[in-house]
Design a protein around this motif. Structure first.
Motif, mmCIF file in Angstrom:
data_model
loop_
_atom_site.group_PDB
_atom_site.id
_atom_site.type_symbol
_atom_site.label_atom_id
_atom_site.label_comp_id
_atom_site.label_asym_id
_atom_site.label_seq_id
_atom_site.Cartn_x
_atom_site.Cartn_y
_atom_site.Cartn_z
ATOM 1 N N SER A 36 35.570 8.694 -23.635
ATOM 2 C CA SER A 36 34.389 8.212 -22.921
ATOM 3 C C SER A 36 33.212 9.166 -23.133
ATOM 4 N N LEU A 37 33.509 10.406 -23.521
ATOM 5 C CA LEU A 37 32.426 11.348 -23.813
ATOM 6 C C LEU A 37 31.996 11.268 -25.272
ATOM 7 N N GLY A 38 32.578 10.327 -26.003
ATOM 8 C CA GLY A 38 32.115 10.082 -27.364
ATOM 9 C C GLY A 38 32.975 10.690 -28.448
ATOM 10 N N ALA A 39 34.101 11.315 -28.077
ATOM 11 C CA ALA A 39 34.913 11.995 -29.085
ATOM 12 C C ALA A 39 35.776 11.020 -29.871
ATOM 13 N N ARG A 93 40.259 19.684 -30.779
ATOM 14 C CA ARG A 93 39.644 20.455 -29.699
ATOM 15 C C ARG A 93 40.414 20.367 -28.381
ATOM 16 N N THR A 124 38.362 14.964 -33.337
ATOM 17 C CA THR A 124 37.881 15.888 -32.306
ATOM 18 C C THR A 124 38.916 16.039 -31.198
ATOM 19 N N LYS A 180 28.227 18.321 -27.162
ATOM 20 C CA LYS A 180 28.685 18.943 -28.393
ATOM 21 C C LYS A 180 29.172 17.872 -29.372
ATOM 22 N N VAL A 181 29.922 16.906 -28.832
ATOM 23 C CA VAL A 181 30.413 15.819 -29.681
ATOM 24 C C VAL A 181 29.246 15.077 -30.331
ATOM 25 N N ALA A 183 37.970 12.229 -23.018
ATOM 26 C CA ALA A 183 37.276 12.665 -24.236
ATOM 27 C C ALA A 183 36.637 11.486 -24.950
ATOM 28 N N PRO A 211 25.890 13.742 -20.854
ATOM 29 C CA PRO A 211 25.316 13.072 -22.039
ATOM 30 C C PRO A 211 24.398 11.898 -21.703
ATOM 31 N N PHE A 253 30.900 19.204 -23.247
ATOM 32 C CA PHE A 253 31.748 18.552 -24.267
ATOM 33 C C PHE A 253 31.074 17.338 -24.918
ATOM 34 N N GLY A 254 30.567 16.442 -24.073
ATOM 35 C CA GLY A 254 29.954 15.222 -24.596
ATOM 36 C C GLY A 254 28.732 15.518 -25.454
#
Ligand SMILES: Nc1ncnc2c1ncn2[C@@H]1O[C@H](COP(=O)(O)OP(=O)(O)OP(=O)(O)O)[C@@H](O)[C@H]1O
Ligand SMILES: [Mg+2]
Lengths: 260, 349
Positions: free
Chosen positions: A166-169, A177, A173, B101-102, A164, B150, B98-99
């Motif tokens: 690494s996906l920017g969260a 989530r 979040t 949405k973030v 998460a 992303p 997910f990425g």
């Protein structure tokens, strides 16, 4: 041989458990002379104090659950993620409420937060409510923490968190989530236990002088004959409904949701 | 200027130096593998690039920007893990989205991108499934799509294929490489499987004990290993101990035979290495160096016959193709091997 013994043990246990229950139910139905009726239940339900105190305790239970979840989920998550070595310590701390009597906790609170202290929580009704909620949260802590920690064990907290991230969260979040939805069943079972504890709790509410369900049951019990029995049965039913819901949610989860 | 630049990276866990003076420059769009045995620090390097570990010293730059001060969620990096790290409570489409949405991407744009990614990985119809309803290979594809959605600057993969079975592994590695080429995304891939590293990469970094022993393209790594470790870790290798009799002329005594390598050697003893495919059984054109030996083992594998031949006190493995008209040689039979002196690698150390 061992089988017979097991059955006997089971029967003894069942009698020990069910006989008082059956007795109470039977007694609660005998308010009217010479016939079974729900008169005692009618009177209990007609008493405005019943609904008031029950409503108060339900509200307190909900507040306790929300506070408990907000406290326990991030803590258990953080401990698992960053400080796995101190987990035994945290576990020990969360067990303390089981060995320290509620009366000790509440006297401690009263001493710490009385009207002449820095934080005079007992000075107002709202402040006392908050204090009582903290007390309830403490009582529920062992169950809540254990439930959530077990829930976290089922997922790979570290990998999911890193994915998460690494996906920017960010942390909020991740908690809202990913972590919370994945431990929801655990949280719910903790929540139902908390609910059952708060509904029946007497000591703290009585000593802090709040209009909760537990003290009301006690009051009624001291002054009436049949109504307390009916009330006990009702309280028992509420608790069992909680347990049933807990089972139901767990079952529901297993069928529809993700296991790896 | 290189796109991803790692310089003088150091990392210790307690007293254990896990990464030592690690340098690597990757061009934009390049696919580079970190190859090495278990525990050599590959994952640690990757995690430092991703921001999950902080190096003790050194720099990491992406597109000229120093990223060491950035948290993992600020780095614009896509990561695929070995274990299935899909979010179990979200559907495939939600995982991939997910990425986005973030980042706060709009609904329509997000849906379009998710569709595009699912088509890219060849699973256009599985958006509504949950991760536990997918096979291992499908899960890793989704993990790849999720990492790429992303549009990260750099893609990091940590042994993404090692939990899959052999067939899926091979097909998926080709697919990953094709997608990577297609998108032109700069990629760092970690593996301990040499075949994977050699077949997929533009360049391979062979690591050992936290050190990068050699960086080069697969052909170079395989054919001109810089160190003994690289030579032995990558591919099968026959090592023959020889005594240098004439350093200047490059003459050595090997298993009782005097041979000339035709290039200068350091005096003393030398370790000579041979890949199995440069050795032939019997005379062969262009391979005029002869070694006498005796067959020690024969394995008939169908199209290929694998043999071990005793040469003096050393053993040489070699493969020969099956010939329908000639039975494989028998154990104990005296044979002559021929190699070209050019193909003999001299190992240092
Ligand atoms: N958080 C940590 N704390 C202490 N030691 C660690 C930590 N992470 C890794 N190590 C040690 O660092 C060394 C390198 O680990 P690393 O995970 O980078 O190896 P690797 O090359 O990825 O190996 P593998 O192929 O098994 O995944 C190992 O000896 C490992 O035990
Ligand atoms: Mg690793």
């Amino acid at each position: 041989m061992t089988r017979a013994f097991a059955w006997i043990a089971f029967a003894l246990g069942a009698i020990y458990f069910f006989l008082p229950l059956i007795g109470t139910v039977e007694f609660s139905l005998r308010m009217l002379r010479g016939q079974y009726s729900f008169e005692a239940y009618r009177r209990v339900l007609a008493d405005p104090r019943f609904l008031d105190t029950l409503g108060y305790s339900v509200a307190m239970a909900v507040a306790t659950i929300v506070f408990g979840v907000l406290l326990v989920v991030p803590t258990a998550f953080w401990v698992r993620l960053k400080m796995p070595r101190i987990r035994p310590l945290i576990e020990f701390i969360t067990l303390l409420p089981l060995v320290i009597p509620a009366i000790v906790i509440v006297f401690g609170y009263i001493r710490l937060f009385n009207t002449s202290s820095i934080l005079p929580l007992t000075g107002s009704a709202m402040g006392t409510n908050v204090l009582l909620m903290f007390g309830y949260a403490t009582l529920a802590l062992p169950y809540m923490y254990r439930a959530v920690d077990t829930g976290l064990r089922a997922i790979d907290v570290r990998t999911l968190t890193e994915a998460a991230q690494s996906l920017g969260a960010g942390w909020v979040t991740i908690l809202a989530r990913l972590i919370l939805p994945n431990v929801l069943v655990a949280v719910l079972s903790g929540a139902f236990l908390t609910f059952a504890i708060v509904i029946g709790e007497f000591t703290m509410a009585a000593l802090l002088n709040r209009p909760a369900f537990g003290p009301y049951m006690q009051l009624l019990g001291a002054n009436r004959a049949y109504e307390p029995a009916a009330l006990a049965v009702i309280a028992f039913a509420i608790t069992w409904a909680c347990m049933g819901l807990m089972q139901l949610v767990t079952r529901f989860q297993k069928h529809t949701r993700a296991q790896r | 200027m290189p796109f991803l630049e790692i310089a003088r990276l150091e990392k210790s866990f307690g007293a254990l130096r896990v990464v030592r003076d690690f340098n690597l420059a990757i061009e934009k769009g390049e696919f580079v593998s970190l190859l090495g045995p278990s525990g050599c620090g590959k994952t640690t390097v990757l995690r430092m690039v991703a921001g999950f570990e902080a190096p003790d010293s050194g720099t990491i730059r992406i597109d000229g920007q120093d990223v060491l001060g950035l948290r993992p969620n600020q780095r614009s990096i896509g990561m695929v893990f070995q274990a299935y790290a899909l979010f179990p409570n979200l559907t495939v489409a939600q995982n991939v989205g997910f990425g986005l949405k973030v980042k706060g991407t709009g609904r329509a744009e997000m849906d379009a991108r998710v569709d595009e990614m699912l088509r890219l990985i060849g699973l256009p119809d599985l958006g509504q499934r949950y991760p536990f309803q997918l096979s291992g290979g499908q899960q890793q594809r989704v993990a790849l799509a999720r990492a790429l959605a992303p549009k990260p600057q750099v893609l990091l993969l940590d042994e993404p294929l090692s939990a899959l079975d052999a067939k899926v592994r091979v097909s998926l590695r080709n697919e990953i490489r094709a997608i990577q080429r297609d998108l032109g995304i700069t990629t760092l891939f970690v593996t301990h499987d040499q075949e994977e590293a050699l077949s997929m990469s533009d360049r391979v970094v062979v690591m050992n004990g936290g050190l990068a022993e050699q960086v080069g393209d697969p052909h170079e790594i395989y054919n001109r290993p810089a160190t003994r470790f690289v030579a032995q870790f990558v591919g099968t290798l026959n090592v023959l101990e020889a005594e240098v009799t004439d350093p200047a002329a490059g003459r050595v005594r090997l298993a009782g035979q005097e041979i000339a390598l035709g290039r200068p050697l350091p005096p003393g003893r030398a370790s000579l290495a041979l890949r199995p495919e440069v050795v032939s059984l019997g005379p062969a054109p262009g391979r005029d160096l002869r070694l006498a030996g005796r067959i020690a083992e024969v394995h008939f594998l169908g199209s290929v016959i694998r043999m071990r031949v005793a040469v003096g006190s050393d053993h040489v493995s070699l493969d020969a193709f099956n010939r329908p008209d000639a039975p494989p040689p028998a154990v104990g039979e005296a044979v002559e091997l021929s190699v070209s002196p050019r193909d003999l690698l001299v190992l240092e150390g």
